[in-house]
Design an enzyme around this catalytic site. Structure first.
Site, PDB file in Angstrom:
ATOM      1  N   ALA A 124       0.814  -1.217   0.000  1.00  0.00           N
ATOM      2  CA  ALA A 124       0.000   0.000   0.000  1.00  0.00           C
ATOM      3  C   ALA A 124       0.852   1.273   0.000  1.00  0.00           C
ATOM      4  O   ALA A 124       0.335   2.367  -0.117  1.00  0.00           O
ATOM      5  CB  ALA A 124      -0.930   0.000   1.207  1.00  0.00           C
ATOM      6  N   ASP A 173      10.452   8.081   5.911  1.00  0.00           N
ATOM      7  CA  ASP A 173       9.677   6.953   6.417  1.00  0.00           C
ATOM      8  C   ASP A 173      10.186   6.510   7.783  1.00  0.00           C
ATOM      9  O   ASP A 173       9.414   6.266   8.714  1.00  0.00           O
ATOM     10  CB  ASP A 173       9.749   5.762   5.446  1.00  0.00           C
ATOM     11  CG  ASP A 173       9.291   6.144   4.059  1.00  0.00           C
ATOM     12  OD1 ASP A 173       8.710   7.229   3.901  1.00  0.00           O
ATOM     13  OD2 ASP A 173       9.522   5.353   3.127  1.00  0.00           O
TER      14      ASP A 173
HETATM   15  C1  GLA Z   1       9.638   6.440  -0.339  1.00  0.00           C
HETATM   16  C2  GLA Z   1      10.981   6.700   0.333  1.00  0.00           C
HETATM   17  C3  GLA Z   1      10.983   8.028   1.086  1.00  0.00           C
HETATM   18  C4  GLA Z   1      10.470   9.163   0.220  1.00  0.00           C
HETATM   19  C5  GLA Z   1       9.173   8.774  -0.485  1.00  0.00           C
HETATM   20  C6  GLA Z   1       8.722   9.799  -1.481  1.00  0.00           C
HETATM   21  O1  GLA Z   1       8.638   6.223   0.615  1.00  0.00           O
HETATM   22  O2  GLA Z   1      11.310   5.664   1.214  1.00  0.00           O
HETATM   23  O3  GLA Z   1      12.266   8.302   1.569  1.00  0.00           O
HETATM   24  O4  GLA Z   1      11.432   9.586  -0.691  1.00  0.00           O
HETATM   25  O5  GLA Z   1       9.275   7.533  -1.161  1.00  0.00           O
HETATM   26  O6  GLA Z   1       8.420  10.982  -0.849  1.00  0.00           O
END
Ligand code: GLA
Length: 382
Positions: A124, A173
């Site tokens: 997701a 994240d």
């Molecule tokens: C993924 C990466 C994050 C970020 C997002 C886009 O989730 O793990 O570090 O770059 O994409 O914002």
């Protein structure tokens, strides 16, 4: 807290290893706005959610580490000396990566037993990988008295992703998953890696996620390619990161760039501006502006940064004529996963029905819809 998940993991651990484990919950994340800005040392606006990974872990007298991935019913044992990524190793590489990166700091992880399971919908784009990495680094830190700060732990998780999963991700994240605050989103400055907490209360409105249930091929390489373009453009402008670039400076080298690269860099500059505008609109309780910024962000990702796909575009387009939805955009790395929608709470049920019918009619498979609660970051549940 998902008590069922906690019981399931804890009981399975005790049954298998006959000792009492540490229990760690590490959440997934959403992102209100600011995509691909993190590795450009810009701004993002994520929040931890009430879905994540539950880990039971304890020291062991054996010579190897044992991991049971309960949902997948897969078991993996490894030796802490000589850790290398496993080809097509999936979840194993996140754990191996965490242990290897701890060792790279000169600290020692000794053998352990562990069981984990999660309630983040698979694929997701809600960062189950960051949740998994953080659960292990957090548990190991306590178990072996490593003395790591949260900041060090998220760097370990991020490096595990770089070196063992091959994704050159930013810090968003891992940060959101570790530092999340209940009912709040975090305006994170990815240069200082410090955030400001914003309590989120959209009054009559709420956030709703719609999962396209697609993940297109080559997502990892497309992600890494975007990062390379950003680095090349900032090098051409003699600045460390696109965070340091203004639209005027970018226009100054327009003729030296391909249209595609110019557009990608411009998207990053504009998206950073949008994150800051979004935080102001939250303080001003200006929901209309929040919605407009969400739509603008989606357009930027679709037309300039080129990380959307027809399924995500469909999910966003359908909301435009809905008077109860103020804004929507694709969320996360791109090419699949969820859209995030700002919707009037009383209109949620009708919208669910409408979008579910139209989506399946258009693509032949169903979308999934989730409400999430903004929650606290990685923590011990016992
Ligand atoms: C993924 C990466 C994050 C970020 C997002 C886009 O989730 O793990 O570090 O770059 O994409 O914002």
């Amino acid at each position: 807290m998902n008590q069922g998940l906690l019981d399931k993991v804890s009981e399975s651990f005790t049954e298998k290893y006959h000792t009492d484990p540490l229990l760690v919950f590490s959440p997934g994340r959403i992102n209100l706005i600011g995509e691909h800005t993190d590795y450009n040392e810009g701004f993002v606006f994520p929040a931890a959610i009430d879905k994540g990974i539950m880990l039971a872990i304890q020291k062991s007298d054996a010579h190897t580490c044992q991991v049971l991935a309960l949902d997948k019913k897969e078991h993996y044992a490894f030796d802490t000396t000589a850790i290398v990524p496993v080809a097509n190793g999936g979840w194993r590489n996140y754990i191996l990566g965490v242990v290897a990166e701890i060792h790279n700091l000169g600290l020692k992880v000794k053998p352990f037993n562990s069981v984990f399971a999660g309630d983040i919908p698979a694929g997701a784009g809600l960062s189950s990988s960051a949740a998994l990495e953080n659960s292990f680094v957090f548990g190991l830190n306590i178990l072996f008295g490593l003395g790591l700060s949260k900041r060090q732990m998220i760097t370990i998780s991020q490096k595990a992703e770089h070196h063992f999963a091959g994704v050159k991700c930013g810090i968003m994240d891992q940060y959101a998953s570790m530092f999340g605050v209940e009912d709040s989103a975090l305006l994170l400055d990815c240069r200082s890696i410090a955030s400001k907490t914003f309590q989120i209360d959209f009054k009559d409105y709420e956030l709703l996620l719609v999962n396209s249930n697609v993940k297109h091929d080559l997502v990892e390489s497309a992600y890494n390619d975007r990062r390379v373009v950003c680095e090349q453009v900032s090098a051409q402008l003699n600045v460390p990161f696109l965070r340091d670039v203004t639209k005027t400076a970018l226009r100054g080298i327009r003729k030296d760039l391909s249209t595609e690269d110019y557009d990608k860099a411009l998207y990053i500059v504009e998206e950073n501006e949008r994150v800051l505008a979004f935080s102001k609109a939250i303080l001003d309780e200006d929901l209309q502006t929040l919605g407009t910024l969400l739509y603008q962000s989606h357009e930027g990702m679709r037309d300039k940064f080129k990380i959307s796909c027809k399924e995500l575009d469909f999910l966003v387009d359908i909301t435009v004529s809905n008077p109860h939805i103020l804004g929507a955009r694709m969320m996360g790395g791109g090419f699949g996963g969820c859209t995030i929608n700002l919707i009037l709470s009383t209109a949620v049920e009708d919208f669910k029905k409408q979008i579910s019918e139209q989506y399946v009619q258009q693509f032949g498979w169903e979308c999934s819809i989730y409400s999430v609660k903004l929650s606290k970051g990685t923590h011990l549940t016992k």
